[in-house]
Design a protein around this motif. Sequence first.
Motif, PDB file in Angstrom:
ATOM      1  N   GLU A 166     -23.992 -22.277 -54.940  1.00  7.47           N
ATOM      2  CA  GLU A 166     -23.367 -23.520 -54.451  1.00  7.47           C
ATOM      3  C   GLU A 166     -24.057 -23.999 -53.169  1.00  7.47           C
ATOM      4  O   GLU A 166     -23.841 -25.134 -52.729  1.00  7.47           O
ATOM      5  N   GLY A 176     -18.726 -19.142 -56.018  1.00 10.29           N
ATOM      6  CA  GLY A 176     -18.813 -17.867 -56.720  1.00 10.29           C
ATOM      7  C   GLY A 176     -17.452 -17.315 -57.095  1.00 10.29           C
ATOM      8  O   GLY A 176     -17.221 -16.887 -58.225  1.00 10.29           O
ATOM      9  N   THR A 204     -21.316  -8.582 -53.554  1.00 16.99           N
ATOM     10  CA  THR A 204     -20.931  -9.450 -54.684  1.00 16.99           C
ATOM     11  C   THR A 204     -21.199  -8.724 -55.998  1.00 16.99           C
ATOM     12  O   THR A 204     -20.379  -8.766 -56.927  1.00 16.99           O
ATOM     13  N   SER A 230     -27.212 -16.955 -59.962  1.00 14.74           N
ATOM     14  CA  SER A 230     -28.376 -16.772 -59.086  1.00 14.74           C
ATOM     15  C   SER A 230     -28.070 -17.164 -57.631  1.00 14.74           C
ATOM     16  O   SER A 230     -27.112 -17.880 -57.363  1.00 14.74           O
ATOM     17  N   LYS A 260     -24.805 -20.372 -63.452  1.00 20.46           N
ATOM     18  CA  LYS A 260     -24.308 -20.953 -62.203  1.00 20.46           C
ATOM     19  C   LYS A 260     -25.322 -20.712 -61.091  1.00 20.46           C
ATOM     20  O   LYS A 260     -25.573 -19.569 -60.718  1.00 20.46           O
ATOM     21  N   GLU A 283     -28.950  -5.373 -44.116  1.00 20.70           N
ATOM     22  CA  GLU A 283     -29.792  -6.512 -44.509  1.00 20.70           C
ATOM     23  C   GLU A 283     -29.483  -7.715 -43.622  1.00 20.70           C
ATOM     24  O   GLU A 283     -28.336  -8.147 -43.543  1.00 20.70           O
ATOM     25  N   LEU A 319     -29.967  -6.882 -56.395  1.00 17.99           N
ATOM     26  CA  LEU A 319     -29.160  -7.019 -55.173  1.00 17.99           C
ATOM     27  C   LEU A 319     -30.016  -6.990 -53.895  1.00 17.99           C
ATOM     28  O   LEU A 319     -31.206  -7.255 -53.943  1.00 17.99           O
ATOM     29  N   GLY A 320     -29.402  -6.642 -52.811  1.00 18.79           N
ATOM     30  CA  GLY A 320     -30.039  -6.771 -51.490  1.00 18.79           C
ATOM     31  C   GLY A 320     -31.162  -5.770 -51.248  1.00 18.79           C
ATOM     32  O   GLY A 320     -31.432  -4.878 -52.053  1.00 18.79           O
ATOM     33  N   PHE A 366     -27.200 -11.059 -62.910  1.00 17.24           N
ATOM     34  CA  PHE A 366     -26.813 -11.522 -61.573  1.00 17.24           C
ATOM     35  C   PHE A 366     -27.876 -11.166 -60.553  1.00 17.24           C
ATOM     36  O   PHE A 366     -28.367 -10.030 -60.531  1.00 17.24           O
ATOM     37  N   THR A 367     -28.203 -12.093 -59.679  1.00 20.99           N
ATOM     38  CA  THR A 367     -29.001 -11.792 -58.486  1.00 20.99           C
ATOM     39  C   THR A 367     -28.246 -12.318 -57.281  1.00 20.99           C
ATOM     40  O   THR A 367     -27.805 -13.475 -57.274  1.00 20.99           O
ATOM     41  N   GLY A 368     -28.075 -11.452 -56.293  1.00 25.46           N
ATOM     42  CA  GLY A 368     -27.359 -11.861 -55.086  1.00 25.46           C
ATOM     43  C   GLY A 368     -27.092 -10.654 -54.209  1.00 25.46           C
ATOM     44  O   GLY A 368     -27.808  -9.641 -54.272  1.00 25.46           O
ATOM     45  N   GLY A 369     -26.062 -10.749 -53.409  1.00 21.75           N
ATOM     46  CA  GLY A 369     -25.756  -9.695 -52.444  1.00 21.75           C
ATOM     47  C   GLY A 369     -25.166  -8.448 -53.109  1.00 21.75           C
ATOM     48  O   GLY A 369     -24.547  -8.533 -54.170  1.00 21.75           O
ATOM     49  N   TRP A 383     -29.395 -18.359 -53.433  1.00 29.16           N
ATOM     50  CA  TRP A 383     -29.926 -19.584 -52.825  1.00 29.16           C
ATOM     51  C   TRP A 383     -31.348 -19.448 -52.289  1.00 29.16           C
ATOM     52  O   TRP A 383     -31.955 -20.430 -51.890  1.00 29.16           O
ATOM     53  N   CYS A 403     -35.868 -11.493 -50.833  1.00 29.15           N
ATOM     54  CA  CYS A 403     -35.315 -10.136 -50.953  1.00 29.15           C
ATOM     55  C   CYS A 403     -36.411  -9.090 -50.808  1.00 29.15           C
ATOM     56  O   CYS A 403     -36.136  -7.932 -50.522  1.00 29.15           O
TER      57      CYS A 403
HETATM   58  P1  NAD Z   1     -24.233 -13.994 -52.996  1.00 28.97           P
HETATM   59  O1  NAD Z   1     -23.952 -12.659 -53.561  1.00 28.97           O
HETATM   60  O2  NAD Z   1     -23.356 -14.520 -51.944  1.00 28.97           O
HETATM   61  O3  NAD Z   1     -24.244 -15.119 -54.124  1.00 28.97           O
HETATM   62  C1  NAD Z   1     -25.106 -15.038 -55.260  1.00 28.97           C
HETATM   63  C2  NAD Z   1     -24.494 -15.850 -56.386  1.00 28.97           C
HETATM   64  O4  NAD Z   1     -23.299 -15.209 -56.808  1.00 28.97           O
HETATM   65  C3  NAD Z   1     -24.114 -17.281 -56.019  1.00 28.97           C
HETATM   66  O5  NAD Z   1     -24.361 -18.129 -57.122  1.00 28.97           O
HETATM   67  C4  NAD Z   1     -22.625 -17.164 -55.771  1.00 28.97           C
HETATM   68  O6  NAD Z   1     -21.926 -18.358 -55.966  1.00 28.97           O
HETATM   69  C5  NAD Z   1     -22.234 -16.143 -56.818  1.00 28.97           C
HETATM   70  N1  NAD Z   1     -20.990 -15.410 -56.541  1.00 28.97           N
HETATM   71  C6  NAD Z   1     -20.439 -15.124 -55.335  1.00 28.97           C
HETATM   72  N2  NAD Z   1     -19.283 -14.453 -55.504  1.00 28.97           N
HETATM   73  C7  NAD Z   1     -19.110 -14.297 -56.835  1.00 28.97           C
HETATM   74  C8  NAD Z   1     -18.111 -13.688 -57.633  1.00 28.97           C
HETATM   75  N3  NAD Z   1     -17.060 -13.096 -57.088  1.00 28.97           N
HETATM   76  N4  NAD Z   1     -18.237 -13.709 -58.972  1.00 28.97           N
HETATM   77  C9  NAD Z   1     -19.314 -14.299 -59.539  1.00 28.97           C
HETATM   78  N5  NAD Z   1     -20.298 -14.899 -58.841  1.00 28.97           N
HETATM   79  C10 NAD Z   1     -20.199 -14.894 -57.502  1.00 28.97           C
HETATM   80  O7  NAD Z   1     -25.744 -13.923 -52.506  1.00 28.97           O
HETATM   81  P2  NAD Z   1     -26.563 -15.042 -51.731  1.00 28.97           P
HETATM   82  O8  NAD Z   1     -26.091 -15.066 -50.324  1.00 28.97           O
HETATM   83  O9  NAD Z   1     -26.603 -16.289 -52.536  1.00 28.97           O
HETATM   84  O10 NAD Z   1     -28.041 -14.438 -51.800  1.00 28.97           O
HETATM   85  C11 NAD Z   1     -28.559 -13.555 -50.862  1.00 28.97           C
HETATM   86  C12 NAD Z   1     -28.582 -12.150 -51.401  1.00 28.97           C
HETATM   87  O11 NAD Z   1     -29.307 -12.097 -52.629  1.00 28.97           O
HETATM   88  C13 NAD Z   1     -29.290 -11.184 -50.480  1.00 28.97           C
HETATM   89  O12 NAD Z   1     -28.547  -9.996 -50.398  1.00 28.97           O
HETATM   90  C14 NAD Z   1     -30.620 -10.931 -51.188  1.00 28.97           C
HETATM   91  O13 NAD Z   1     -31.221  -9.695 -50.892  1.00 28.97           O
HETATM   92  C15 NAD Z   1     -30.202 -10.994 -52.597  1.00 28.97           C
HETATM   93  N6  NAD Z   1     -31.345 -11.256 -53.467  1.00 28.97           N
HETATM   94  C16 NAD Z   1     -31.787 -10.245 -54.273  1.00 28.97           C
HETATM   95  C17 NAD Z   1     -32.886 -10.448 -55.086  1.00 28.97           C
HETATM   96  C18 NAD Z   1     -33.392  -9.365 -55.998  1.00 28.97           C
HETATM   97  O14 NAD Z   1     -34.205  -9.668 -56.856  1.00 28.97           O
HETATM   98  N7  NAD Z   1     -32.952  -8.138 -55.863  1.00 28.97           N
HETATM   99  C19 NAD Z   1     -33.529 -11.685 -55.087  1.00 28.97           C
HETATM  100  C20 NAD Z   1     -33.041 -12.684 -54.243  1.00 28.97           C
HETATM  101  C21 NAD Z   1     -31.948 -12.464 -53.436  1.00 28.97           C
END
Ligand code: NAD
Length: 482
Positions: free
Chosen positions: A176, A206, A230, A147, A173, A384, A249-250, A224-227, A149, A282
Motif C-alpha cells: 500500500e 496488509g 509479518t 509484495s 496485493k 534490520e 523475509l528480512g 510473500f515477500t516482506g518483513g 515496497w 533486502c
Molecule cells: P511488510 O511486511 O510490512 O509488508 C509486506 C507486504 O505484506 C505489504 O504488501 C503489506 O501490505 C503486506 N502485509 C502486511 N501485513 C499483512 C498481513 N497481516 N497479512 C497479509 N499481508 C500483510 O514489509 P515492507 O515494510 O513492505 O517491506 C520491507 C521488508 O521486506 C524488509 O524486512 C525487507 O528485508 C523485506 N524484504 C525481503 C526481501 C527478500 O527477498 N527476502 C526482498 C525485499 C524486501
Amino acid sequence: MLKIENYINGELVKPVSENYLDNFNPATGEVYSLIPDSDEKDVESAIEAARKAFPAWSKMSAEQRHDCLMRIVSLIERDMDSLAEAESVDNGKPKSLAKAVDIPRAVSNFKFYATAAMHTATEAHETVGQAINYTLRQPLGVVGCISPWNLPLYLFTWKIAPALAAGCCVVAKPSEITPMTAYLLSKLCIEAKLPKGVLNIVHGLGAKAGSAIVAHRDVKAISFTGGTKTGAGIASIAAPMFKKLSLELGGKNPNIIFADCNYEEMLKTTVLSSFSNQGQICLCGSRVFIERPLYEKFKADFVERVKQLKIADPLIKESIVGAVVSRPHLEKILSYIDLAQKENGKILCGGKQVKLEGRCQGGYFIEPTVIENLAHDCRTNQEEIFGPVVTITPFDTEEEVLKYANSVEYGLSATVWTENLSRAHRVAEILESGIIWVNSWLLRDLRTPFGGMKQSGVGREGGFEALRFFTEEKNVCIKINY
Ligand code: NAD
C-alpha cells in the motif's frame, strides 16, 4: 487527484467500500494519489474471478500462456521510461535506478518464466519388472502473491510471473506504500488482452486486504515477500490451513572484506551494496567487516566516497541517493542512528535528515551514514534497519568474522571479498546465508535458488523452484502386467 483502482476480472474497479487511502510522494512529502482501501469483499470478488478463469488458463498450452505474457513484456518495454518515472515518484528512488534496475527486471521476470514454462519436463521412475511411475505437476489453482515496497514492480512480477506461467490464477496485493506501478501493470494487462480473471490486483492495507487473501480457503498458496514479523503472522494463519508458503523475509547481511581483496573493485561495490536504493534492498550489506590491516585505509577511503554521493531530487539524473519510502520509515531509521550513538557508536559520516530546497523541501531524505565502534552483538548490529546506515567493524581472524557474521537471527545474503580461492570456498560453506556473493554483489542469475535461511525465510524463489512451488506434484504408478 488520481484514484488508483483494483483490477478484478479484467476490469478496473473501485473498492466496494469506496474508501481510499492517501498515497505519498516520498520526495515531496505530499499526497499525490489515492489507493483503494480494499477489504474482504474486494478480495472475495477477485478470488471468484480467479476461480472462474482457472480451468481455461490452466488447460492452455505453456506456449499459449507464453504468448499472453510476452504481450505484457512488449508493453512494459514500450513504457519503460514512464514506468521508471512512476516508480521513482511512488517510492522515492532515483529514476535512473528504476530505469536501470527495477523496470528492466520486471521485463526479465516475465520473459524468464514465460519461456521457462515451455522447458519443463517431469520425471518417470521405472520400478523394474513391476511398474512405471510418472510425475504430474499440476497448477495449484488460485494463489496469493503479496509484495513489499522496496522494489515494487520488480518483486511483484517476480511472484506473479511464475504463478501465471505455471498455470495458476493470481490474486496479488502490492504494498500500500508503493501501489502505482502495479496499477499501471493492470492497465497494460488489459491492453495485452490477458484473459479476464487470470491476474487480479487488489490494493489496500496488509492487515485488511492482505490478510483476507491469506485467510481465504480457496487460495492454495501464498508467496510473500516482506518483513519477518509479518511473515510469521501469515504463517500462523496459512500453516494450519495447509497452504503452501514461500516466505522471503528480512535480512542483516554481512559484507566481509579480507585484506587480500581487489581493493578498488571492493570499494566501488561496497558503496553500492551499502547505499543502493537508500539501503532499502533486502540484500544490502549493512554490516561491513574489514580485516584489521586494511581497516584504517578502508575507513578513510570509504567515508570519502560516501560523502560524495549526491542526495537530490530523484527525478534529476545526478541523483544517487533519493528519498526513503515514508515518514514512519524515516523516523525508524533516525531512531536507529540515535540508538547506535547510545550504544557507543561513532558516526563517521551522515547521521542526519537532509532538507532539500524547492520541490523536495518536504521529502524524506537521510544522509548515507557510516558508524564504527559498535559491538557485533549490539542492537544496531543485530536488528534490520533497512535504510542508508552501515556499521564498520575490524576483525583479526576468519574464525572471529564468521562468528560475527553468523551471530544474527537473519540469513539472507553475504558478500565476501578475497583473492584467496580456498578461503572463499571455506567461508562460503560456513556462512549462514541463502546467497553468498564472492567478489561481487547483486549479480543475479534468475535460474539460481533465491531465498534466506533462519528468520530470513522459508523456501526458494527463482529457476524451476518457483514454477514447482505453484504446482502440486502427483505420482501416478502403473503396474505392468507381463
Ligand atoms: P511488510 O511486511 O510490512 O509488508 C509486506 C507486504 O505484506 C505489504 O504488501 C503489506 O501490505 C503486506 N502485509 C502486511 N501485513 C499483512 C498481513 N497481516 N497479512 C497479509 N499481508 C500483510 O514489509 P515492507 O515494510 O513492505 O517491506 C520491507 C521488508 O521486506 C524488509 O524486512 C525487507 O528485508 C523485506 N524484504 C525481503 C526481501 C527478500 O527477498 N527476502 C526482498 C525485499 C524486501
